[in-house]
Design a protein around this motif. Structure first.
Motif, short mmCIF file in Angstrom:
data_model
loop_
_atom_site.label_atom_id
_atom_site.label_comp_id
_atom_site.label_asym_id
_atom_site.label_seq_id
_atom_site.Cartn_x
_atom_site.Cartn_y
_atom_site.Cartn_z
N ALA A 1 4.40 11.31 -3.94
CA ALA A 1 4.60 12.62 -3.31
C ALA A 1 3.78 12.73 -2.03
O ALA A 1 4.17 13.42 -1.09
N SER A 2 2.64 12.02 -1.99
CA SER A 2 1.79 12.17 -0.81
C SER A 2 2.25 11.28 0.35
O SER A 2 1.76 11.43 1.46
N ILE A 3 3.18 10.37 0.07
CA ILE A 3 3.62 9.50 1.17
C ILE A 3 5.11 9.61 1.46
O ILE A 3 5.64 8.92 2.31
N ALA A 4 5.78 10.53 0.75
CA ALA A 4 7.23 10.61 0.88
C ALA A 4 7.68 11.04 2.27
O ALA A 4 8.81 10.80 2.67
N HIS A 5 6.80 11.70 3.01
CA HIS A 5 7.21 12.15 4.35
C HIS A 5 6.88 11.12 5.42
O HIS A 5 6.90 11.42 6.60
N LYS A 6 6.59 9.89 4.98
CA LYS A 6 6.29 8.78 5.89
C LYS A 6 5.21 9.16 6.89
O LYS A 6 5.42 9.13 8.11
N PRO A 7 4.02 9.48 6.40
CA PRO A 7 2.93 9.89 7.29
C PRO A 7 2.38 8.69 8.03
O PRO A 7 2.52 7.55 7.57
N GLU A 8 1.74 8.94 9.15
CA GLU A 8 1.11 7.83 9.86
C GLU A 8 -0.35 7.66 9.47
O GLU A 8 -1.00 6.71 9.85
N MET B 1 5.67 29.32 8.71
CA MET B 1 6.60 30.27 8.08
C MET B 1 7.59 29.53 7.20
O MET B 1 7.90 29.93 6.09
N ASN B 2 8.07 28.38 7.77
CA ASN B 2 8.97 27.55 6.99
C ASN B 2 8.35 27.16 5.66
O ASN B 2 9.00 27.19 4.62
N ASN B 3 7.06 26.83 5.73
CA ASN B 3 6.36 26.44 4.52
C ASN B 3 6.32 27.57 3.52
O ASN B 3 6.50 27.36 2.33
N SER B 4 6.10 28.78 4.03
CA SER B 4 6.09 29.94 3.13
C SER B 4 7.41 30.02 2.38
O SER B 4 7.45 30.30 1.19
N LEU B 5 8.49 29.76 3.10
CA LEU B 5 9.80 29.86 2.46
C LEU B 5 9.98 28.78 1.40
O LEU B 5 10.54 29.04 0.34
N HIS B 6 9.50 27.57 1.71
CA HIS B 6 9.59 26.51 0.68
C HIS B 6 8.80 26.90 -0.56
O HIS B 6 9.26 26.75 -1.68
N ILE B 7 7.60 27.39 -0.30
CA ILE B 7 6.74 27.78 -1.43
C ILE B 7 7.40 28.91 -2.20
O ILE B 7 7.47 28.89 -3.43
N ALA B 8 7.93 29.89 -1.44
CA ALA B 8 8.62 31.00 -2.09
C ALA B 8 9.78 30.49 -2.94
O ALA B 8 9.97 30.92 -4.08
N GLY B 9 10.54 29.56 -2.37
CA GLY B 9 11.70 29.02 -3.09
C GLY B 9 11.28 28.38 -4.40
O GLY B 9 11.90 28.59 -5.44
N ARG B 10 10.18 27.63 -4.34
CA ARG B 10 9.74 26.96 -5.56
C ARG B 10 9.26 27.96 -6.60
O ARG B 10 9.60 27.87 -7.77
N GLU B 11 8.47 28.94 -6.14
CA GLU B 11 7.97 29.96 -7.07
C GLU B 11 9.14 30.68 -7.73
O GLU B 11 9.13 30.94 -8.93
N TYR B 12 10.12 31.00 -6.91
CA TYR B 12 11.26 31.73 -7.43
C TYR B 12 11.98 30.89 -8.49
O TYR B 12 12.23 31.35 -9.60
N ALA B 13 12.27 29.64 -8.10
CA ALA B 13 13.04 28.79 -9.01
C ALA B 13 12.28 28.59 -10.31
O ALA B 13 12.84 28.70 -11.40
N LEU C 1 7.44 20.41 2.25
CA LEU C 1 6.32 21.16 2.83
C LEU C 1 5.80 20.48 4.08
O LEU C 1 5.18 21.10 4.94
N LYS C 2 6.03 19.18 4.16
CA LYS C 2 5.58 18.45 5.34
C LYS C 2 6.70 18.34 6.36
O LYS C 2 6.67 17.48 7.23
N GLY C 3 7.71 19.15 6.22
CA GLY C 3 8.71 19.26 7.28
C GLY C 3 9.90 18.33 7.16
O GLY C 3 10.70 18.21 8.09
N VAL C 4 10.05 17.64 6.01
CA VAL C 4 11.22 16.78 5.84
C VAL C 4 12.40 17.67 5.41
O VAL C 4 12.22 18.60 4.63
N ASP C 5 13.61 17.37 5.90
CA ASP C 5 14.73 18.21 5.51
C ASP C 5 15.17 17.89 4.08
O ASP C 5 14.85 16.83 3.54
N ALA C 6 15.87 18.82 3.49
CA ALA C 6 16.14 18.78 2.06
C ALA C 6 16.82 17.48 1.62
O ALA C 6 16.44 16.88 0.63
N LYS C 7 17.80 17.07 2.40
CA LYS C 7 18.58 15.91 1.98
C LYS C 7 17.73 14.64 2.01
O LYS C 7 17.68 13.87 1.05
N THR C 8 17.04 14.45 3.12
CA THR C 8 16.19 13.27 3.25
C THR C 8 15.12 13.27 2.16
O THR C 8 14.83 12.24 1.56
#
Ligand SMILES: Nc1ncnc2c1ncn2[C@@H]1O[C@H](COP(=O)(O)OP(=O)(O)OP(=O)(O)O)[C@@H](O)[C@H]1O
Ligand SMILES: [Mg+2]
Lengths: 313, 550
Positions: free
Chosen positions: A149-156, B1-13, A105-112
């Motif tokens: 969970a609140s620090i996993a995206h390496k916030p500043e 929008m990206n966030n909406s999709l993540h949230i949607a993905g989680r809700e769905y799963a 949700l904080k913009g980190v890609d899935a793999k990372t």
């Protein structure tokens, strides 16, 4: 010369009113980048409300603020981490998945996100629980997971609302480590707590609020300087001689024992100097005791009476 | 929008992984399958043969009843023979003819006589009625073999042997010794009933079967004079009910036999009346089989295809099923939405979410995710519906095939998808708002209690609306925004006026936008709130102030 860019958060006269009730009143604050800032204050003082306003979860009634240079935390949310006061996670999700989800949700890609989640769980002693569902974790473990969970995206910039509550002593230590580890990498940290010893150990600066108003804001040393230094001496024959020593503000007889006194020192006087002066003036002492005041004393000194009133509001 | 999709993905799963979801998904085809298969099996295997005895003191009617029984059995043989032929027909042979759907489009709907759920047996009845000769041939010795030989060339190589159906209605001899000492011809019927009662009550068994005696038919002395008709009401019919044919049975729900006996006797009575009036019954019967071609036409249909067909009849009723599916689907998924929202709120996860995404993004994410769950469920249902129908659509369950073809060709599916979408958005908005105002699932359920009554309306009215799709009830409910999707689905097959179609289209778009807008306001305010849900006025005030704030 400190410029605006050196502050993670700046609050300018920020207030929050709920109907007729004022939860936070005209608060000014500047949190320097790279510092650890403690929010202290009795229950209901307005700490959580302030934190929520910083995060733009609730809108201030008046005043303005900047967070990482932006007018709203929403604009820079990817650079901020937040642990709310009331802890809770999706019960049906696995521990690593929760951490990865909030990172995403904080913009980190899935793999990372996935690899960071596992790495963090390992680092802070939770690798056995990585694949367990959150509902099977104990409250404290769940709370640790939530912190991760609140620090996993390496916030500043990280805001933790009462991170120590509900943790056992060794996990409180882990929590302190987490905060200091983060700070070492340059992260600015704001946290609220009721446990003064944590604040005293790890904070660079503290904000003390009571009844919606700022009481103190500054370094730990500055805070301690607020309360007069008191030295206990005994074996004194001539009290007047003691009172005449420079740096002594007042003396009072210590209950019961003849020749025992409490010496209140002037604001910037040094207790060591008092000992030397006594020696020079030929004042004989059988004991000399000086306790550095701690934050706990400061807290009680500043808000002791207020706190009781506030908690029964 | 990206966030909406993540949230949607989680809700769905999260929702697609629950047991409830899978139970829901799988229950439907299983129930559908069983509800077709079980009665079929029961009919074929488990339904016991009905044994009955008959005492005809007039001596005039037992022959006609016997003949009717014979007819009845021949019909069953004929039906099974047709199924047999269809089942083992050479591949390609049936394809050459007009296919089922096309045939149904052309076949005029009957005002009566044909049950749309079982057109095959209806048609067979008509056939038998009009060509009794066919059944007579079948009844002759070797008749069945002749038919089978005739069919042989149209069947695949070496089809399994044709198995004649069981005889379901069997007339037995009076059990030996049961009526000893009674003068059967002249005795009071009461006496006969008394003597045979133990058999009817299954206290005494019949000799050659384990089945109990199903029924006793008594035609008392003088019954032939108890004839009702225009101008012929000899006695008070209430007082002399027992002077006509008496049908004694403990089972009053299975009316096959009583109907058969009644019809056979009445037919004979009518035949006699013809004779009494010096009319030739055979000629009359021929005349009675003469009809004029009659078909209904619908002026709204394309030119040349205006005939109201069997397919139309099915199409008329099919929407009821769709309304039901729509209702179940929408409320299943919006309930998920409600529960998830309340969970996030009571766990205070919402606060973390709010620090990561705007309320609008969170809302969109939830809407999309749950819509995905709903769509999965619907697609699952519809595919399994089609699959089950296709699989079942043998000659035994002809209507399944018919329904399959009609659903495929009717254009109801796209409408269904459309109405699902708008219905979902409207109710999702509503439930999201409710969810954001409640702190616990229990609180949410209290809210729901009242709501449910209002939401049940489309279910209560769906049959009436199908019967009278342009009536005032239908028209009125069409324009009640909460019901529009359901009612329009209900009316979909009846070609609602263009004005309604487009008007409600616009109405639904506006309703869902308004609902989502309102609920995004309430959501924002509600999610962070703790304590009592706000009073209605307070809510209105906060919506308007939040509106001013923006
Ligand atoms: N949504 C709200 N509506 C009305 N009053 C509120 C709301 N949120 C907080 N308050 C009030 O604002 C005051 C400050 O609350 P806040 O949660 O900021 O205190 P706190 O310093 O975090 O206290 P604690 O140490 O107990 O967590 C409290 O008196 C509380 O009752
Ligand atoms: Mg708090």
């Amino acid at each position: 010369m400190i410029s605006a860019a050196d502050y993670a958060v700046e609050l300018h006269g920020i207030s929050k009113r709920y109907g007729d009730f004022t939860a936070v009143k005209a608060l000014d604050l500047a949190v320097p980048k790279g510092s650890i800032y403690g929010f202290l204050g009795p229950n209901g003082a307005g700490k959580t409300t302030t934190i929520r306003m910083i995060l733009d979860i609730v809108k201030p009634t008046s005043g303005s603020l900047t967070v990482l240079g932006a007018p709203s935390a929403m604009d820079v949310r990817e650079r901020i981490g937040y642990l709310p006061e009331e802890k809770g996670l999706y019960k049906k999700m696995k521990a690593w998945a929760v951490i990865a989800y909030f990172a995403r949700l904080k913009g980190v890609d899935a793999k990372t996100a996935k690899s960071t989640a596992r790495e963090l769980l390992e680092r802070y002693g939770l690798s056995d629980f990585a694949d367990k569902k959150v509902e099977t974790l104990s409250k404290g473990m769940g709370q640790k997971v939530q912190v991760l969970a609140s620090i996993a995206h390496k916030p500043e910039f990280v805001i933790l609302d009462e991170p120590f509550s509900g943790l056992d002593p060794s996990n409180q230590q882990v929590m302190e480590d987490v905060i200091q580890d983060l700070n070492r990498t340059g992260t600015t940290i704001v946290f609220s707590t009721h446990v003064m010893s944590h604040a005293e150990r790890i904070c660079d600066r503290i904000l003390l609020i009571a009844k919606a108003e700022k009481i103190f804001d500054g370094t730990i040393d500055q805070a301690k300087a607020l309360i007069p230094k008191v030295v206990q001496v005994s074996g004194i024959n001539d009290a007047a001689q003691l009172a005449a020593i420079p740096g002594v503000k007042s003396i009072s007889a210590e209950g019961g024992m003849p020749g025992s006194f409490s010496v209140q020192m002037a604001e910037h006087a040094d207790p060591q100097q008092l000992l030397r002066d006594c020696f020079q003036h030929g004042i004989e002492l059988t004991s000399f005791q000086y306790h550095e005041p701690n934050l706990h004393d400061v807290f009680l000194h500043l808000v002791g009476d207020d706190a009781k009133v506030a908690s029964f509001r | 929008m990206n966030n909406s999709l993540h949230i949607a993905g989680r809700e769905y799963a999260e929702n697609a992984r629950t047991k409830g979801f899978w139970v829901n998904l799988l229950m439907f085809p299983v129930i559908l399958f069983l509800s077709i298969k079980v009665p079929q099996i029961l009919e074929e295997k488990a339904k016991p043969a009905r044994h009955f005895v008959m005492v005809d003191q007039t001596g005039q009617f037992d022959v006609v009843v016997d003949r009717a029984l014979e007819r009845h059995y021949q019909m069953a043989v004929m039906k099974k023979l047709l199924e047999y032929q269809k089942k083992y027909a050479k591949p390609g042979l049936n394809d050459q003819g007009p296919d089922q759907a096309e045939l149904l489009e052309k076949m005029p709907a009957q005002n009566m006589g044909i049950n749309p759920s079982d057109p095959a047996s209806g048609m067979l009845e008509m056939l038998a009625e009009q060509n009794p000769e066919l059944l007579d041939t079948l009844a002759q010795p070797g008749g069945l073999d002749m038919f089978i030989n005739m069919l042989a060339s149209t069947l695949v190589e070496d089809p399994p042997m044709f198995e004649a159906p069981r005889q379901m209605l069997i007339r037995d001899e009076i059990p030996a010794g049961a009526l000893d000492g009674i003068d059967v011809e002249h005795a009071d019927p009461k006496e006969i009933v008394r003597a045979l009662k133990p058999y009817l009550l299954d206290e005494k068994p019949l000799a050659d079967t384990d089945e109990p005696l199903f029924a006793l038919v008594i035609i008392p002395q003088g019954a032939e004079n108890q004839i009702k008709g225009p101008g012929r009401l000899p006695k008070n019919p209430l007082e002399c009910a027992d002077e006509g044919v008496q049908f004694w049975s403990t089972n009053l729900t299975d009316t096959d036999l009583s109907r058969l006996v009644e019809n056979a006797i009445n037919k004979e009575v009518q035949r006699r009346e013809y004779v009494r009036h010096h009319l030739d019954p055979d000629e009359i019967e021929k005349v009675q089989r003469t009809t004029m071609q009659f078909a209904s036409f619908d002026p709204k249909k394309a030119e040349g295809e205006e005939i109201v067909s069997m397919a139309d009849t099915i199409r008329k009723w099919a929407p009821i099923g769709f309304v039901y599916l729509l209702w179940v689907a929408i409320f299943t998924v919006v309930n998920m939405l409600l529960n998830n929202t309340v969970e996030e709120k009571s766990n205070r996860i919402i606060e973390v979410l709010l620090s990561s995404a705007t309320p609008w993004e969170i809302m969109c994410g939830k809407l999309i995710g749950i819509a995905g769950v709903g769509l999965t469920m619907m697609v699952g249902w519809i595919l399994s519906l089609l699959a089950v129908l296709k699989f079942m659509a043998g000659p035994e369950v002809e209507w399944a095939g018919t329904l399959f073809d009609v659903i495929q060709s009717s254009g109801l599916l796209p409408l269904f998808a459309l109405y699902f979408l708008f219905g979902y958005l409207t109710y999702a908005g509503l439930f999201l708002a409710i969810g954001s105002l409640c702190n616990t699932v229990k609180e949410a359920q209290n809210f729901m209690g009242t709501a449910t009554v209002i939401l049940m309306v489309p279910l209560f009215t769906m049959v009436f609306i199908a019967q009278d799709p342009h009536g005032s009830l239908a028209t009125f409910l069409t324009w009640v925004p909460l019901y529009t999707p359901f009612v329009m689905m209900n009316r979909a097959a009846a070609d609602p006026p263009m004005f309604d179609l487009i008007g409600t289209g616009i109405l639904m778009v506006l309703t869902s936008i308004l609902m989502l807008w309102l609920s995004s306001r309430i959501f924002r305010l509600g999610v962070l709130r703790t304590g009592q849900p706000p009073k209605f006025l307070e809510l209105v005030r906060s919506i308007t102030t939040s509106f001013k704030e923006q």
